[in-house]
Design a protein around this motif. Structure first.
Motif, PDB file in Angstrom:
ATOM      1  N   MET A  40      75.258  40.535  71.576  1.00 34.82           N
ATOM      2  CA  MET A  40      74.583  41.532  70.761  1.00 34.82           C
ATOM      3  C   MET A  40      75.063  42.909  71.189  1.00 34.82           C
ATOM      4  N   SER A  41      75.367  43.782  70.201  1.00 37.99           N
ATOM      5  CA  SER A  41      75.786  45.148  70.524  1.00 37.99           C
ATOM      6  C   SER A  41      75.356  46.096  69.407  1.00 37.99           C
ATOM      7  N   ASP A  42      75.162  47.343  69.767  1.00 36.36           N
ATOM      8  CA  ASP A  42      74.840  48.416  68.818  1.00 36.36           C
ATOM      9  C   ASP A  42      73.621  48.034  67.950  1.00 36.36           C
ATOM     10  N   VAL A  43      72.515  47.727  68.623  1.00 37.69           N
ATOM     11  CA  VAL A  43      71.273  47.360  67.946  1.00 37.69           C
ATOM     12  C   VAL A  43      70.213  48.389  68.321  1.00 37.69           C
ATOM     13  N   GLU A  44      69.542  48.948  67.281  1.00 38.45           N
ATOM     14  CA  GLU A  44      68.466  49.895  67.554  1.00 38.45           C
ATOM     15  C   GLU A  44      67.223  49.512  66.775  1.00 38.45           C
ATOM     16  N   VAL A  45      66.077  49.669  67.440  1.00 42.05           N
ATOM     17  CA  VAL A  45      64.777  49.472  66.817  1.00 42.05           C
ATOM     18  C   VAL A  45      63.991  50.753  67.073  1.00 42.05           C
TER      19      VAL A  45
ATOM     20  N   LEU B  20      76.884  33.123  68.230  1.00 39.72           N
ATOM     21  CA  LEU B  20      76.230  34.124  67.386  1.00 39.72           C
ATOM     22  C   LEU B  20      76.612  35.512  67.879  1.00 39.72           C
ATOM     23  N   LEU B  21      77.115  36.350  66.971  1.00 38.44           N
ATOM     24  CA  LEU B  21      77.387  37.754  67.251  1.00 38.44           C
ATOM     25  C   LEU B  21      76.516  38.583  66.316  1.00 38.44           C
ATOM     26  N   LEU B  22      75.695  39.448  66.906  1.00 36.24           N
ATOM     27  CA  LEU B  22      74.813  40.339  66.150  1.00 36.24           C
ATOM     28  C   LEU B  22      75.188  41.767  66.526  1.00 36.24           C
ATOM     29  N   THR B  23      75.643  42.558  65.538  1.00 35.97           N
ATOM     30  CA  THR B  23      76.120  43.899  65.848  1.00 35.97           C
ATOM     31  C   THR B  23      75.804  44.879  64.720  1.00 35.97           C
ATOM     32  N   ASN B  24      75.669  46.153  65.102  1.00 37.23           N
ATOM     33  CA  ASN B  24      75.466  47.242  64.156  1.00 37.23           C
ATOM     34  C   ASN B  24      74.208  47.016  63.313  1.00 37.23           C
ATOM     35  N   VAL B  25      73.050  46.984  64.000  1.00 44.54           N
ATOM     36  CA  VAL B  25      71.756  46.717  63.365  1.00 44.54           C
ATOM     37  C   VAL B  25      70.837  47.909  63.592  1.00 44.54           C
TER      38      VAL B  25
ATOM     39  N   LEU C 117      78.668  32.316  63.776  1.00 46.28           N
ATOM     40  CA  LEU C 117      77.887  33.167  62.892  1.00 46.28           C
ATOM     41  C   LEU C 117      78.023  34.618  63.340  1.00 46.28           C
ATOM     42  N   VAL C 118      78.524  35.469  62.440  1.00 45.41           N
ATOM     43  CA  VAL C 118      78.637  36.907  62.695  1.00 45.41           C
ATOM     44  C   VAL C 118      77.702  37.620  61.718  1.00 45.41           C
ATOM     45  N   ILE C 119      76.800  38.432  62.275  1.00 47.93           N
ATOM     46  CA  ILE C 119      75.888  39.236  61.460  1.00 47.93           C
ATOM     47  C   ILE C 119      76.125  40.686  61.856  1.00 47.93           C
ATOM     48  N   GLU C 120      76.491  41.518  60.862  1.00 45.02           N
ATOM     49  CA  GLU C 120      76.793  42.913  61.189  1.00 45.02           C
ATOM     50  C   GLU C 120      76.356  43.839  60.059  1.00 45.02           C
ATOM     51  N   GLY C 121      75.976  45.052  60.443  1.00 47.43           N
ATOM     52  CA  GLY C 121      75.643  46.061  59.449  1.00 47.43           C
ATOM     53  C   GLY C 121      74.342  45.803  58.720  1.00 47.43           C
ATOM     54  N   VAL C 122      73.281  45.470  59.449  1.00 51.22           N
ATOM     55  CA  VAL C 122      71.984  45.203  58.834  1.00 51.22           C
ATOM     56  C   VAL C 122      71.079  46.420  59.010  1.00 51.22           C
TER      57      VAL C 122
ATOM     58  N   THR D 286      53.032  46.947  65.309  1.00 50.89           N
ATOM     59  CA  THR D 286      53.006  46.279  66.600  1.00 50.89           C
ATOM     60  C   THR D 286      53.485  44.850  66.395  1.00 50.89           C
ATOM     61  N   GLY D 287      54.476  44.454  67.146  1.00 49.73           N
ATOM     62  CA  GLY D 287      54.988  43.100  67.032  1.00 49.73           C
ATOM     63  C   GLY D 287      56.500  43.070  67.135  1.00 49.73           C
ATOM     64  N   ASN D 288      57.065  41.885  67.038  1.00 52.43           N
ATOM     65  CA  ASN D 288      58.500  41.666  67.149  1.00 52.43           C
ATOM     66  C   ASN D 288      59.158  41.904  65.795  1.00 52.43           C
ATOM     67  N   VAL D 289      59.868  42.997  65.658  1.00 45.95           N
ATOM     68  CA  VAL D 289      60.555  43.274  64.394  1.00 45.95           C
ATOM     69  C   VAL D 289      62.054  42.993  64.479  1.00 45.95           C
ATOM     70  N   LEU D 290      62.534  42.462  65.608  1.00 46.48           N
ATOM     71  CA  LEU D 290      63.972  42.226  65.762  1.00 46.48           C
ATOM     72  C   LEU D 290      64.369  40.785  65.458  1.00 46.48           C
ATOM     73  N   ILE D 291      64.086  39.853  66.378  1.00 49.39           N
ATOM     74  CA  ILE D 291      64.635  38.502  66.212  1.00 49.39           C
ATOM     75  C   ILE D 291      63.673  37.463  66.772  1.00 49.39           C
ATOM     76  N   ASP D 292      63.608  36.306  66.110  1.00 51.61           N
ATOM     77  CA  ASP D 292      62.792  35.193  66.570  1.00 51.61           C
ATOM     78  C   ASP D 292      63.668  33.946  66.581  1.00 51.61           C
TER      79      ASP D 292
END
Length: 194
Positions: free
Chosen positions: A185-190, A155-160, A127-132, A168-174
């Motif tokens: 995981m790379s290039d992820v910003e919150v 799982l590869l998660l990139t460019n998020v 599973l590749v997820i990119e550009g979210v 307040t809370g987890n807005v990234l991943i569960d």
């Protein structure tokens, strides 16, 4: 206003809305340029793109690209129905923008059941997820959700980019209790934009 695009690998009649058809495996499925929007009222589509499996079937070589707009439940959903785990192989999800914006009064917690990108009761080998991109000012819930019955080999998660407004809370991943064998995981910003 349900799923804008729904792909099912066969199975029994679902909620009486479609005739039964044989469950089988599929491959090389591409969905591009889906734009959920509110037109006649404030209720957006429940989901932008949804992939369902029935009877332990497999859908391989899936590309979902360029889904932009808000939904009530999820921009992208992968789900094996009726407690029969299905299989997705070589999945790429890219250029997804939006968030969950609406919850009907009879289902006030609908938004909490689905993240903008949600995976339920399935197995995925790659599973590749990119550009979210997500801008969130209402619900402090994860952008990506994997339920307890998920099994992901790689799982590869990139460019998020997730921008929220003082939540307040987890807005990234569960991951709940999902089994994720290999996760990069790379290039992820919150960012909190208060």
């Amino acid at each position: 206003n349900d799923d804008l695009i729904a792909f099912a690998s066969g199975g029994a009649s679902f909620q009486g809305k479609m005739s039964p058809f044989p469950a089988r495996n599929y491959e090389n499925v591409t969905v591009r340029n889906i734009f959920p929007e509110n037109i006649y009222d404030s209720i957006p589509a429940l989901k932008g793109v949804a992939f369902y499996t029935f009877e332990h079937t497999r859908v391989s070589n899936i590309t979902i690209d360029n889904v932009k707009g808000n939904t009530a439940a999820a921009s992208v959903l992968f789900y094996s129905l009726f407690d029969k785990k299905g299989y997705f192989s070589n999945v790429r999800v890219s250029r997804i923008e939006g968030t969950n914006v609406y919850s009907r009064s009879e289902h006030p917690d609908l938004h909490a059941s689905y993240a903008p990108v949600t995976f339920k009761n399935s197995e995925i080998d790659r599973l590749v997820i990119e550009g979210v991109r997500r801008e969130e000012g209402r619900y402090a819930q994860p952008t990506f959700s994997f339920d307890d019955h998920m099994d992901v080999k790689e799982l590869l998660l990139t460019n998020v980019s997730i921008v929220h407004k003082g939540l307040t809370g987890n807005v990234l991943i569960d991951f709940e209790k999902a089994n994720i064998s290999k996760f990069r995981m790379s290039d992820v910003e919150v960012l909190n934009s208060k």
